[in-house]
Design a protein around this motif. Structure first.
Motif, short mmCIF file in Angstrom:
data_model
loop_
_atom_site.label_atom_id
_atom_site.label_comp_id
_atom_site.label_asym_id
_atom_site.label_seq_id
_atom_site.Cartn_x
_atom_site.Cartn_y
_atom_site.Cartn_z
N GLY A 18 -6.25 8.69 -0.20
CA GLY A 18 -5.42 8.26 -1.32
C GLY A 18 -5.21 6.76 -1.37
O GLY A 18 -5.85 6.01 -0.64
N VAL A 19 -4.30 6.35 -2.25
CA VAL A 19 -4.02 4.93 -2.46
C VAL A 19 -2.51 4.68 -2.41
O VAL A 19 -1.71 5.58 -2.62
N VAL A 20 -2.18 3.43 -2.12
CA VAL A 20 -0.81 2.95 -2.25
C VAL A 20 -0.88 1.78 -3.22
O VAL A 20 -1.59 0.81 -2.97
N SER A 32 7.79 -1.96 -7.46
CA SER A 32 7.65 -0.52 -7.26
C SER A 32 6.41 -0.23 -6.42
O SER A 32 5.43 -0.98 -6.45
N VAL A 33 6.49 0.84 -5.66
CA VAL A 33 5.39 1.28 -4.81
C VAL A 33 5.16 2.76 -5.09
O VAL A 33 6.10 3.55 -5.07
N SER A 34 3.90 3.12 -5.37
CA SER A 34 3.59 4.52 -5.68
C SER A 34 2.22 4.88 -5.12
O SER A 34 1.56 4.04 -4.51
N ASN A 35 1.82 6.11 -5.36
CA ASN A 35 0.49 6.56 -4.93
C ASN A 35 -0.43 6.75 -6.14
O ASN A 35 -1.44 7.45 -6.05
N GLU A 36 -0.09 6.08 -7.25
CA GLU A 36 -0.92 6.14 -8.45
C GLU A 36 -2.14 5.24 -8.29
O GLU A 36 -2.02 4.12 -7.82
N ASN A 37 -3.29 5.75 -8.70
CA ASN A 37 -4.52 4.98 -8.60
C ASN A 37 -4.68 4.17 -9.89
O ASN A 37 -5.26 4.64 -10.86
#
Length: 98
Positions: free
Chosen positions: A32-34, A44-49
């Protein structure tokens, strides 16, 4: 450390206003990605690519070592444990955060 733990650690380090003023993505391949949006405040910090101004390709275990202070960012780059694409100046500014 799994991806969610790395995401939380990055979120804590970035805080509300990291001063990076850019978007950054840690790409851990199949794990995955951060994604860090440090343009908007609060950051903001998310796991959206999403597309980012700088992408750091790194194995999840190396990202965990980086966050734990066991891997120096410059040494990791020189040893090929992380690869930077896009705006290199964003990666250089990241050293003050991570």
């Amino acid at each position: 450390m799994d991806l969610q733990a790395c995401t939380e650690a990055i979120r804590a380090k970035v805080g509300d206003d990291s001063g990076l003023n850019a978007t950054l993505k840690f790409d851990c391949g199949d794990n995955g990605v951060v994604f860090v949006d440090a343009v908007t405040v609060p950051n903001s910090v998310s796991n959206e690519n999403q597309e980012a101004s700088c992408t750091i390709t790194i194995a999840l275990e190396d990202l965990a070592a980086l966050l734990n202070g066991q891997l120096n960012p410059m040494n990791g780059f020189m040893m090929g444990k992380l690869k930077v694409s896009g705006d290199m100046s964003v990666a250089m500014r990241l050293q003050t955060v991570v």
